[in-house]
Design an enzyme around this catalytic site. Structure first.
Site, PDB file in Angstrom:
ATOM      1  N   LYS A  78       0.859  -1.187   0.000  1.00  0.00           N
ATOM      2  CA  LYS A  78       0.000   0.000   0.000  1.00  0.00           C
ATOM      3  C   LYS A  78       0.891   1.231   0.000  1.00  0.00           C
ATOM      4  CE  LYS A  78      -4.490   1.062   0.577  1.00  0.00           C
ATOM      5  NZ  LYS A  78      -5.705   0.400   0.142  1.00  0.00           N
ATOM      6  N   GLY A 178     -24.148   4.185   4.018  1.00  0.00           N
ATOM      7  CA  GLY A 178     -23.291   4.666   2.931  1.00  0.00           C
ATOM      8  C   GLY A 178     -23.833   4.273   1.570  1.00  0.00           C
ATOM      9  N   VAL A 179     -24.154   5.277   0.750  1.00  0.00           N
ATOM     10  CA  VAL A 179     -24.663   5.008  -0.600  1.00  0.00           C
ATOM     11  C   VAL A 179     -23.762   5.688  -1.628  1.00  0.00           C
ATOM     12  CG1 VAL A 179     -27.019   4.552   0.138  1.00  0.00           C
ATOM     13  CG2 VAL A 179     -26.365   6.887  -0.458  1.00  0.00           C
ATOM     14  N   GLY A 180     -22.448   5.511  -1.466  1.00  0.00           N
ATOM     15  CA  GLY A 180     -21.467   6.033  -2.417  1.00  0.00           C
ATOM     16  C   GLY A 180     -21.316   5.059  -3.580  1.00  0.00           C
ATOM     17  N   VAL A 182     -19.905   2.123  -3.900  1.00  0.00           N
ATOM     18  CA  VAL A 182     -20.224   0.722  -3.614  1.00  0.00           C
ATOM     19  C   VAL A 182     -21.653   0.595  -3.083  1.00  0.00           C
ATOM     20  CG1 VAL A 182     -19.634  -1.286  -2.184  1.00  0.00           C
ATOM     21  CG2 VAL A 182     -17.808   0.101  -3.201  1.00  0.00           C
TER      22      VAL A 182
END
Ligand code: NAD
Length: 346
Positions: A78, A178-180, A182
């Site tokens: 990373k 969360g409705v971003g 994904v």
């Protein structure tokens, strides 16, 4: 470094500084046992260099486990860049980052993570061959989120089958946090399967849009844990499964795409004691890295991606079954299998 609490046998940890562009970056390579390390690059305004190194080490170990569980010929690594993603970006900064990645000669492949846009990655790719998740190019695979969301949806079916004895979601109420990128796609799949949805987000327009599309009921971020629900699907933040929230969940399943859902490792056992079946985050959300891996192979094929997703779902099923029948909670079952796969079992 060797005494660092998150060192965990990293193969190498690189620090990069470029005076001209202001780049300050760390690239951590946890393991190349299964192949070149792969994992996204995060840009974050860290409070200290130590916080930055800690984040890089934890995230890169996580990528080792995620790639191993997805059955990919990739190790774990990373990159993190220290800076404010809203004010400190420049093409020069990402070109300097690209040169840093290139200097590792393929031991590490980068991609997008929090704070990076496709344009940033494209600037890095001007300087390195080892960037994936691009929108243009021979094997470009674009945004991995739809594949992540498909994997999360299929993972919810696997988990529901075991928790309720049926994967018929028309009988289920599901709370989605969360409705971003994904979460919105997860909602679409769930609504199509007939589930009743509660949704929350801090982005009002995104919430309204998904509610109109799916008929989901909107609730405030703080109230999402208290809804009557069969399944809780976190698709936003980390550390949302903690001592405070577990007691509020009426769900029998926690299954969602967010990374690092458990505030601490012992939350896995606490979920188990509460009678909640947990789909380990880095297993259920491996669809995106599978899509990126197809690009890294230089020959993107959707059939290959779908085959790998099928295998990932079998692996998730095995983890859940062992968690239900054995002594370990599912998060520790997944850790054990991942360590075995990278040859690091204690
Ligand atoms: P995103 O930024 O598109 O979506 C995140 C959403 O969470 C946003 O809509 C944001 O407004 C919302 N949010 C922020 N704070 C919130 C709060 N307090 N309560 C409710 N909602 C809140 O990101 P994404 O790409 O959809 O990723 C979501 C999660 O999935 C992250 O944890 C990410 O690391 C993980 N993940 C993503 C992928 C991928 O392919 N995109 C792959 C693996 C894991």
């Amino acid at each position: 470094m060797f005494d660092h609490s998150s060192f965990d046998g990293h193969e190498d940890v690189h620090i990069f500084h470029d005076e001209a562009s202001g780049l300050k970056a760390v690239i951590a390579i946890h393991s190349t046992a299964l192949g070149p390390a792969a994992g996204g690059c995060r840009m974050w305004n860290y409070t200290s260099g130590d916080a930055m190194v800690t984040d890089a080490l934890r995230l890169s170990q996580g990528m080792s486990y995620k790639n191993a569980m997805a059955g990919l010929p990739l190790g774990g690594g990373k990159a993190v860049i220290w800076g404010n993603a809203h004010t400190d970006k420049s093409p020069e900064l990402f070109r300097a980052f690209g040169r840093a990645v290139e200097s590792l000669q393929g031991r590490y492949w980068t991609a997008e993570d929090v704070g990076l846009s496709p344009e940033d990655l494209a600037a890095a790719a001007e300087e390195t061959k080892y960037a994936a998740g691009l929108e243009n190019g021979v094997a470009a695979s674009g945004d991995p989120s739809p594949v992540t969301a498909l994997g999360v949806y299929r993972g919810i079916l696997e988990t529901a089958k075991r928790a309720f004895g049926s994967d018929d979601l028309s009988m289920r109420t599901i709370a989605v946090q969360g409705v971003g990128h994904v979460g919105s796609d997860v909602c679409r799949h769930l609504a199509k399967a007939g589930a009743k949805l509660f949704v929350t987000d801090v982005n009002e327009p995104a919430l309204r849009q998904i509610s109109e599309e799916t008929g989901a009921t909107i609730v405030s971020p703080n109230d999402i844990y208290d809804q009557p629900m069969d399944i809780f699907s976190p698709n936003a933040l980390g550390a949302i499964i903690n001592d405070e929230t577990i007691g509020r969940l009426s769900a029998k399943v926690v299954a969602g795409g967010a990374n690092n859902q458990l505030a601490t490792i012992d939350m896995g056992e606490k979920l188990r004691q509460a009678g909640i079946l947990y789909a380990p985050d880095y297993v259920i959300n491996g669809g995106g890295i599978i899509n990126v891996a197809a690009e890294i192979s230089g020959n993107y094929s959707r059939d290959w991606v779908d085959g790998k997703l099928d295998t990932l779902m079998t692996t998730l099923g095995d983890v859940l079954d062992e968690g239900l029948s054995g002594d370990l909670p599912t998060n520790l079952v997944a850790d054990k299998i991942a360590k075995q796969r990278i040859g690091r079992i204690a």
